[in-house]
Design an enzyme around this catalytic site. Structure first.
Site, PDB file in Angstrom:
ATOM      1  N   ASP A  17       0.835  -1.204   0.000  1.00 21.68           N
ATOM      2  CA  ASP A  17       0.000   0.000   0.000  1.00 21.68           C
ATOM      3  C   ASP A  17       0.872   1.258   0.000  1.00 21.68           C
ATOM      4  OD1 ASP A  17      -2.381   1.360  -0.042  1.00 21.68           O
ATOM      5  OD2 ASP A  17      -2.765   1.179   2.110  1.00 21.68           O
ATOM      6  N   GLY A  20       0.245   5.485  -4.318  1.00 24.52           N
ATOM      7  CA  GLY A  20      -0.324   6.769  -4.736  1.00 24.52           C
ATOM      8  C   GLY A  20       0.235   7.915  -3.901  1.00 24.52           C
ATOM      9  N   HIS A  34       2.632   3.443  -8.955  1.00 27.20           N
ATOM     10  CA  HIS A  34       2.359   2.025  -9.220  1.00 27.20           C
ATOM     11  C   HIS A  34       3.506   1.385  -9.998  1.00 27.20           C
ATOM     12  CE1 HIS A  34      -1.469   2.465  -7.442  1.00 27.20           C
ATOM     13  NE2 HIS A  34      -2.032   3.156  -8.426  1.00 27.20           N
ATOM     14  N   LEU A 128      11.037 -19.788  -4.875  1.00 26.79           N
ATOM     15  CA  LEU A 128       9.989 -19.050  -4.156  1.00 26.79           C
ATOM     16  C   LEU A 128       8.595 -19.371  -4.715  1.00 26.79           C
ATOM     17  CD1 LEU A 128       9.536 -16.661  -2.036  1.00 26.79           C
ATOM     18  CD2 LEU A 128       9.386 -15.180  -4.040  1.00 26.79           C
ATOM     19  N   LEU A 192      -7.453  -4.729   6.970  1.00 27.05           N
ATOM     20  CA  LEU A 192      -7.188  -5.846   6.058  1.00 27.05           C
ATOM     21  C   LEU A 192      -7.632  -5.576   4.623  1.00 27.05           C
ATOM     22  CD1 LEU A 192      -8.016  -9.156   7.966  1.00 27.05           C
ATOM     23  CD2 LEU A 192      -5.794  -8.280   7.261  1.00 27.05           C
TER      24      LEU A 192
END
Ligand code: IPE
Ligand code: IPE
Ligand code: MG
Length: 237
Positions: A17, A20, A34, A128, A192
């Site tokens: 997060d 922006g 982004h 991974l 969340l």
């Protein structure tokens, strides 16, 4: 702290997060944030594996993110197209096995096709385990799973009394992926946002103010250090 003695969480889930806000604070458009965030994700994937993390699950686009401006959504879809193509190469180079969480059917057909290629071309890799959540929402995932369970019941393949937590987990997008040990959310929000609600039932949570494009391997270590200070209980004492 001697990091070589730390317990490394097997599975780390991240809510990436703050792209922006990070861009805005630099006087740049949100979509610049982004694209820098996507570049950072490639770096953190390698860092996570080098640290010893075996499963990494990241939230790229939520079922709610369609509410953003058309310009931003179009920019994100364009970015996912190029990210997916790059990821096919990095998965090859780094031996990553990629899975996609979420409902791909709302995405453009060419993006769905690239995602299928990404999953298919990396399915035998042993490095991974990298899960990307795109058009993902936990409620949507659970509802899709319930529909599937219900149709298998109607088809006579399972009986309602056979539905257990374990069986139900196998209908979720994360089937075959162990539950996350550690959830990290960047950029200061303490929620969340519809991410992995079933799977995070007993995970440890770590929140940092660092926005995703600025998140580094050192920040990942800080989260792991804090995780090591936690006493995991699973309801016992
Ligand atoms: C996370 O960054 C990326 C996506 C949700 C696609 P944001 O775009 O949410 O950035 P902020 O939270 O508005 O700063
Ligand atoms: C969650 O972040 C979704 C992703 C990181 C892809 P948001 O930025 O969309 O969440 P809210 O709107 O702040 O809860
Ligand atoms: Mg956000």
């Amino acid at each position: 702290m001697d990091r070589s003695k730390l317990t490394i969480p097997r599975h780390v889930a991240i809510i990436l997060d703050g792209n922006g806000r990070w861009a805005k604070s630099r006087g740049m458009p949100r979509n610049y944030g982004h694209s820098r965030g996507a570049k950072n994700l490639e770096v953190i994937c390698e860092d996570a594996w080098n640290i010893g993390i075996k499963y990494l699950t990241v939230y790229l686009f939520s079922t709610e993110n369609w509410k953003r401006s058309k310009e931003e959504v179009d920019g994100l879809m364009k970015l996912f197209r190029s990210y997916t193509k790059t990821c096919i190469k990095t998965a090859e180079k780094n031996n990553m096995k990629v899975r996609v969480l979420g409902d791909p059917t709302a995405l453009d057909e060419d993006l769905q096709e690239s995602l299928r290629q990404l999953v298919e071309s990396s399915k035998d890799h042993t490095g991974l385990h990298f899960q990307i959540a795109i058009n993902y929402g936990s409620r949507d995932e659970i509802v899709r799973a319930i529909r599937h369970v219900a149709s298998d019941c109607l088809a006579g393949q399972i009986r309602p009394d056979e539905i257990t937590e374990e069986l139900f987990s196998g209908y979720l997008d994360t089937r075959d992926v162990p539950d996350p040990d550690l959830l990290i959310r960047t950029s200061g929000e303490l929620r969340l946002s519809n991410y992995l609600m079933w799977q995070l039932a007993y995970s440890e949570f770590y929140f940092t103010d660092v926005p995703w494009p600025a998140f580094t391997k050192e920040d990942l270590w800080l989260a792991i250090e804090q995780y090591n200070g936690r006493e995991r209980r699973y309801g016992g004492n």
